[in-house]
Design a protein around this motif. Structure first.
Motif, PDB file in Angstrom:
ATOM      1  N   TYR A 125       0.857  -1.181   0.000  1.00  0.00           N
ATOM      2  CA  TYR A 125       0.000   0.000   0.000  1.00  0.00           C
ATOM      3  C   TYR A 125       0.897   1.236   0.000  1.00  0.00           C
ATOM      4  O   TYR A 125       2.104   1.162   0.241  1.00  0.00           O
ATOM      5  N   ARG A 174       0.538   5.773   0.754  1.00  0.00           N
ATOM      6  CA  ARG A 174      -0.235   6.982   0.955  1.00  0.00           C
ATOM      7  C   ARG A 174       0.159   8.063  -0.050  1.00  0.00           C
ATOM      8  O   ARG A 174      -0.490   9.100  -0.143  1.00  0.00           O
ATOM      9  N   GLU A 219       0.267   9.800  -3.491  1.00  0.00           N
ATOM     10  CA  GLU A 219      -0.710   9.812  -4.581  1.00  0.00           C
ATOM     11  C   GLU A 219      -0.150   9.240  -5.874  1.00  0.00           C
ATOM     12  O   GLU A 219      -0.818   8.462  -6.567  1.00  0.00           O
ATOM     13  N   GLN A 242       0.115   5.519  -5.465  1.00  0.00           N
ATOM     14  CA  GLN A 242      -1.216   4.924  -5.514  1.00  0.00           C
ATOM     15  C   GLN A 242      -1.681   4.754  -6.959  1.00  0.00           C
ATOM     16  O   GLN A 242      -2.249   3.724  -7.335  1.00  0.00           O
ATOM     17  N   ARG A 245      -2.563   1.268  -8.879  1.00  0.00           N
ATOM     18  CA  ARG A 245      -3.834   1.033  -9.559  1.00  0.00           C
ATOM     19  C   ARG A 245      -3.606   0.600 -11.004  1.00  0.00           C
ATOM     20  O   ARG A 245      -4.300  -0.303 -11.508  1.00  0.00           O
ATOM     21  N   PRO A 290      -5.999   2.040   4.082  1.00  0.00           N
ATOM     22  CA  PRO A 290      -5.690   2.201   2.659  1.00  0.00           C
ATOM     23  C   PRO A 290      -6.120   0.969   1.851  1.00  0.00           C
ATOM     24  O   PRO A 290      -6.423  -0.070   2.418  1.00  0.00           O
TER      25      PRO A 290
END
Length: 326
Positions: free
Chosen positions: A22, A24, A26, A29, A33, A49
């Motif tokens: 995971y 935090r 951006e 992230q 994805r 998260p």
């Protein structure tokens, strides 16, 4: 896909620490994805998260390992969390059926009543949760006590699915007295806990056999003796039998739990053919009959899960049923 060094480092670190990935950040992230969309990663937990894992790596994990991977990642992000439910069951190494894992994580809270942030995170009230003396450590996680884990399992699970956890815990040294004492802290109906304490047996060989015994009891059959050693008088061979009923009329009914590994796993068959395994089973049955068995029942995990096949086999063999399983 273009290599993202930071994300590659996150994935490597997570696997080394036996947890999910995971971030935090951006940008990271977004990169996670994208990799999930391409199939390189799986999004295994959609919360705060969100958690990811390498697809091939995740496929190689057992359900308890997957639950612990998710919990360790969440614990890193939320170090104050104390885990219960199947997280604690898995962390303590208690036997249980893997199909019980549904991708959810249980944490305990001092707030009265249950509270849901989202469907994958369960909150369970524990009155003394804020007392550090009630927190235990195992598998890199802060957990409720083993005794509290068993009480929670008794409340949340059907009897037959909770019994393997109780059997396993007793085999690992948890005492019935510890479990009974923990009930004092819970303002609930303790009947489910004490019924499990009545039938729990540390001599159960594995979770499958415990599940079978729990199903037998739930279906109101006479409770069998377990792991009974008998001797073939002709060969002096000793056999350890999974379940035995010695009835007042002199009949002795034996039941054997046959896992599928017995026929397909080389480690279980010593690389013998299926025909050889079946022949050995037949010879064992003949030895058991010479040792006094009048009826021998063989059943599988599927028979236990489906219930009716096991029930039919036991009725056909003449295993008595009682008025109540309580």
């Amino acid at each position: 896909m273009k290599t993202h060094k930071a994300v590659a480092s996150l994935i490597s670190a997570a696997q080394n620490e036996l947890r999910c990935v995971y971030s935090r950040n951006e940008a990271e992230q977004t990169a996670l994805r994208r990799r999930a969309q391409s199939g390189e990663l799986l999004k295994v937990y959609d919360g705060i998260p969100s958690l990811y894992a390498n697809t091939a790596y995740w496929d190689g994990l057992t359900p308890p390992e997957r639950t612990l991977h998710m919990a360790r990642a969440l614990a890193q992000e939320h170090p104050q969390w104390v885990f219960g439910g199947l997280v604690a069951v898995s962390a303590y190494g208690f036997e249980h059926q893997w199909h019980l894992h549904d991708g959810c994580i249980t944490i305990v809270t001092s707030d009265h009543g249950s509270r849901q942030c989202h469907q994958r995170l369960r909150h369970v009230y524990m009155p003394d949760m804020n007392n550090p003396k009630t927190h235990y450590e195992a598998s890199g996680l802060s957990l409720i006590s083993p005794a509290r884990t068993l009480v929670e399992a008794a409340i949340d699970l059907d009897f037959r699915f909770a019994l393997p956890i109780f059997d396993s815990a007793l085999a690992k040294g948890i005492t019935k007295e510890e479990i009974a004492a923990d009930c004092v802290q819970w303002r609930i109906d303790y009947a489910r806990v004490f019924r499990l304490l009545r039938y729990a047996n540390e001599r159960s060989e594995n979770g499958g056999e415990s599940l079978a015994r729990g199903t037998i009891i739930e279906d109101c059959f006479l409770t069998p003796r377990i792991q009974v050693t008998v001797t073939d008088p002709q060969t002096n061979t000793e056999y350890r039998v999974d379940f035995v009923w010695k009835l007042d009329d002199g009949r002795v009914i034996v039941a054997e739990y046959d896992g599928t590994q017995k026929y397909v796993d080389p480690a279980m068959t010593d690389n013998r053919s299926i025909q050889e395994v079946v022949a050995k089973e037949r010879a064992r049955d003949e030895g058991l009959k010479r040792a006094g068995a009048t009826e021998i029942v063989h059943f599988t995990y599927a028979d236990v899960i489906e219930r009716t096949p096991l029930r039919v086999k036991l009725i056909k063999a003449g295993v008595p049923q009682v008025e109540t399983s309580a």
